[in-house]
Design a protein around this motif. Structure first.
Motif, PDB file in Angstrom:
ATOM      1  N   ALA A 112      82.373  98.975  33.423  1.00 13.05           N
ATOM      2  CA  ALA A 112      83.452  98.624  34.347  1.00 13.05           C
ATOM      3  C   ALA A 112      83.517  97.131  34.609  1.00 13.05           C
ATOM      4  N   CYS A 113      82.344  96.485  34.769  1.00 11.74           N
ATOM      5  CA  CYS A 113      82.329  95.043  35.043  1.00 11.74           C
ATOM      6  C   CYS A 113      82.929  94.273  33.883  1.00 11.74           C
ATOM      7  N   ARG A 114      82.510  94.642  32.649  1.00 13.36           N
ATOM      8  CA  ARG A 114      83.048  93.940  31.498  1.00 13.36           C
ATOM      9  C   ARG A 114      84.543  94.174  31.392  1.00 13.36           C
ATOM     10  N   SER A 115      85.017  95.390  31.696  1.00 17.91           N
ATOM     11  CA  SER A 115      86.439  95.682  31.625  1.00 17.91           C
ATOM     12  C   SER A 115      87.210  94.820  32.610  1.00 17.91           C
TER      13      SER A 115
ATOM     14  N   ALA B  91      81.880  82.264  31.356  1.00 18.70           N
ATOM     15  CA  ALA B  91      81.322  81.071  30.727  1.00 18.70           C
ATOM     16  C   ALA B  91      82.377  80.460  29.814  1.00 18.70           C
ATOM     17  N   LEU B  92      82.591  79.161  29.961  1.00 17.04           N
ATOM     18  CA  LEU B  92      83.480  78.408  29.084  1.00 17.04           C
ATOM     19  C   LEU B  92      82.609  77.582  28.152  1.00 17.04           C
ATOM     20  N   GLY B  93      82.656  77.888  26.861  1.00 14.83           N
ATOM     21  CA  GLY B  93      81.785  77.218  25.907  1.00 14.83           C
ATOM     22  C   GLY B  93      82.532  76.253  24.999  1.00 14.83           C
ATOM     23  N   SER B  94      81.845  75.207  24.581  1.00 14.90           N
ATOM     24  CA  SER B  94      82.422  74.271  23.620  1.00 14.90           C
ATOM     25  C   SER B  94      82.496  74.915  22.242  1.00 14.90           C
TER      26      SER B  94
ATOM     27  N   THR C 243      77.933  85.505  22.061  1.00 19.29           N
ATOM     28  CA  THR C 243      78.700  86.653  22.523  1.00 19.29           C
ATOM     29  C   THR C 243      78.238  86.947  23.943  1.00 19.29           C
ATOM     30  N   PRO C 244      78.940  87.813  24.668  1.00 21.80           N
ATOM     31  CA  PRO C 244      78.431  88.164  26.003  1.00 21.80           C
ATOM     32  C   PRO C 244      76.986  88.653  25.963  1.00 21.80           C
ATOM     33  N   ASP C 245      76.618  89.391  24.903  1.00 18.90           N
ATOM     34  CA  ASP C 245      75.262  89.944  24.844  1.00 18.90           C
ATOM     35  C   ASP C 245      74.199  88.886  24.539  1.00 18.90           C
ATOM     36  N   THR C 246      74.591  87.781  23.911  1.00 12.81           N
ATOM     37  CA  THR C 246      73.625  86.726  23.589  1.00 12.81           C
ATOM     38  C   THR C 246      73.776  85.509  24.502  1.00 12.81           C
ATOM     39  N   LEU C 247      74.673  85.616  25.494  1.00 12.69           N
ATOM     40  CA  LEU C 247      74.968  84.454  26.330  1.00 12.69           C
ATOM     41  C   LEU C 247      73.745  83.958  27.085  1.00 12.69           C
TER      42      LEU C 247
ATOM     43  N   GLU D 185      94.805  75.056  26.788  1.00 10.60           N
ATOM     44  CA  GLU D 185      95.109  73.708  26.330  1.00 10.60           C
ATOM     45  C   GLU D 185      94.284  73.308  25.113  1.00 10.60           C
ATOM     46  N   ARG D 186      93.149  73.963  24.922  1.00  7.98           N
ATOM     47  CA  ARG D 186      92.292  73.653  23.773  1.00  7.98           C
ATOM     48  C   ARG D 186      91.757  74.970  23.216  1.00  7.98           C
ATOM     49  N   PRO D 187      92.495  75.602  22.319  1.00  3.15           N
ATOM     50  CA  PRO D 187      92.148  76.953  21.870  1.00  3.15           C
ATOM     51  C   PRO D 187      90.784  77.078  21.216  1.00  3.15           C
ATOM     52  N   ARG D 188      90.184  75.980  20.768  1.00  6.03           N
ATOM     53  CA  ARG D 188      88.870  76.092  20.133  1.00  6.03           C
ATOM     54  C   ARG D 188      87.748  76.354  21.134  1.00  6.03           C
ATOM     55  N   LEU D 189      88.024  76.137  22.421  1.00  7.72           N
ATOM     56  CA  LEU D 189      87.030  76.489  23.428  1.00  7.72           C
ATOM     57  C   LEU D 189      86.857  78.006  23.469  1.00  7.72           C
ATOM     58  N   ARG D 190      85.709  78.456  23.939  1.00  6.75           N
ATOM     59  CA  ARG D 190      85.410  79.884  23.976  1.00  6.75           C
ATOM     60  C   ARG D 190      85.246  80.347  25.416  1.00  6.75           C
ATOM     61  N   VAL D 191      85.877  81.464  25.724  1.00  7.40           N
ATOM     62  CA  VAL D 191      85.738  82.082  27.042  1.00  7.40           C
ATOM     63  C   VAL D 191      84.919  83.344  26.881  1.00  7.40           C
ATOM     64  N   LEU D 192      83.764  83.386  27.537  1.00  4.04           N
ATOM     65  CA  LEU D 192      82.835  84.507  27.392  1.00  4.04           C
ATOM     66  C   LEU D 192      82.641  85.216  28.729  1.00  4.04           C
TER      67      LEU D 192
END
Length: 277
Positions: free
Chosen positions: A2-5, A118-121, A127-131, A222-229
Motif C-alpha cells: 500500500a505504501c509503495r502504491s 529520493a531524487l537521484g542524479s 531501485t527502491p529495493d536497493t536505495l 525539467e530534467r528528465p534524466r534525473l531519477r525519482v525513486l
C-alpha cells in the motif's frame, strides 16, 4: 504494497503537471501586508497548489488572498514573533499544534498528505529495493532539508530511524553524512523562478536528495534524466499537511480555510500529486 502504491500514485499525479509542484521561498521574505487580503503563511511545497486555489477563490468570491511561502518551522517562528498570518498551512501537524497549544490559534486540521521520495542524479543506479544500500555508500552524497526548521528534514530523519531498524548502524551513518541543503535560515537559494531541487543537482551539491515526491517530480519534469525513486514500503514516510486559523480569524479567512477542504481545492491538490487527508 500500500505504501509503495501511494508513493507511485503521487509521482504519477504530479508528473501530469510537468513541473507545477513548488520550490521554497527565501526564509525571511514576507509579502507586503494588504489589509484587505487574507494573510496565508504556507509550506513551500504548497506553492503551486495554493496559488491555483487562491486564484480560483478570489475569482469566485472577490476576496484577495496574500500567500507567503517558506519552511514551516521558520514560518511558525515568524508567526510567534508577530508576523500577520491569519491562516498557517504546515507540512506537518507539529508546528500548527504548537501554535494551538498557546493562546490565539485553533486546533489544526489535516487537509492533504504527501510522501517522501529520493531524487537521484543521472549517475545513481538504484531501485527502491536497493536505495538504502546506495545511500549508505561512502561515495554517495545525500542531501536533505533542515530538521526542525523544515518538516521535510524531520521526515528524512524519520526515514533514517526506520532504516536503522532494518540495518543497525544505518542511522549513525546517514545522520553523519546528510547534507542539510534546503529549509534552513542560511540555506543556499536558487535564482528566482528556479526549481530548488533541480538547481541543487545542477550545482552538484548532492547525488541524492530526500524530498517530497511532488518536489522530486517537478525537478525531473525539467530534467528528465534525473531519477525519482519511491522509498521501499518498510521505509516509507508520509507527510500530513495541517492548517490552523487564528482564534479571532476574520470571516474571509474562515471562508478560505473551508475552501481548502472543498472538492475543487482537494482536486487541485490531487492533480499536483498530493493525497487526500
Amino acid at each position: 504494497m500500500a505504501c509503495r502504491s501511494r508513493a507511485t500514485a503521487a509521482i504519477a499525479a504530479c508528473a501530469v503537471l510537468l513541473g507545477a509542484c513548488s520550490t521554497p521561498t527565501a526564509p525571511g521574505a514576507d509579502v507586503d501586508v494588504d489589509a484587505d487580503a487574507v494573510q496565508v503563511y504556507a509550506a513551500g511545497s504548497l506553492r503551486a497548489a495554493l496559488t491555483e486555489i487562491a486564484r480560483e477563490h478570489q475569482a469566485r468570491t472577490g476576496q484577495k488572498v496574500a500567500l507567503t511561502f517558506g519552511a514551516s518551522g521558520l514560518l511558525r517562528e515568524r508567526i510567534e514573533k508577530g508576523a500577520p498570518a491569519q491562516l498557517f498551512a504546515s507540512a506537518n501537524t507539529a508546528h500548527p499544534e504548537r501554535l494551538a497549544a498557546g493562546a490565539g490559534w485553533q486546533a489544526p486540521v489535516v487537509f492533504a498528505r504527501n510522501t517522501l521520495c529520493a531524487l537521484g542524479s543521472e549517475k545513481i543506479d538504484a531501485t527502491p529495493d536497493t536505495l538504502l544500500a546506495t545511500l549508505l555508500r561512502s561515495d554517495v552524497r545525500v542531501g536533505t532539508s533542515t530538521p526542525r526548521a523544515d518538516p521535510s528534514g524531520d521526515y528524512a530523519w524519520e526515514f533514517f530511524r526506520r532504516a536503522d531498524a532494518l540495518r543497525p548502524g544505518a542511522y549513525a551513518l546517514l545522520d553523519a553524512k546528510a547534507l542539510k541543503l534546503t529549509g534552513g535560515a542560511d540555506s543556499p537559494m536558487p535564482p528566482a523562478g528556479r526549481n530548488a531541487y533541480l538547481w541543487l543537482m545542477e550545482q552538484d551539491r548532492a547525488d541524492v536528495l530526500l524530498t517530497y515526491c511532488t518536489n522530486a517530480v517537478a525537478a525531473r519534469a525539467e530534467r528528465p534524466r534525473l531519477r525519482v525513486l519511491p522509498l521501499p514500503p518498510a521505509l516509507q514516510v508520509g507527510a500530513a499537511y495541517a492548517m490552523t486559523l487564528r482564534s479571532d480569524a476574520a470571516p474571509a479567512a474562515q471562508a478560505f480555510a473551508r475552501a481548502l477542504r472543498q472538492p475543487a481545492a482537494q482536486a487541485a491538490l490531487q492533480r499536483l500529486g498530493f493525497e487526500l487527508p
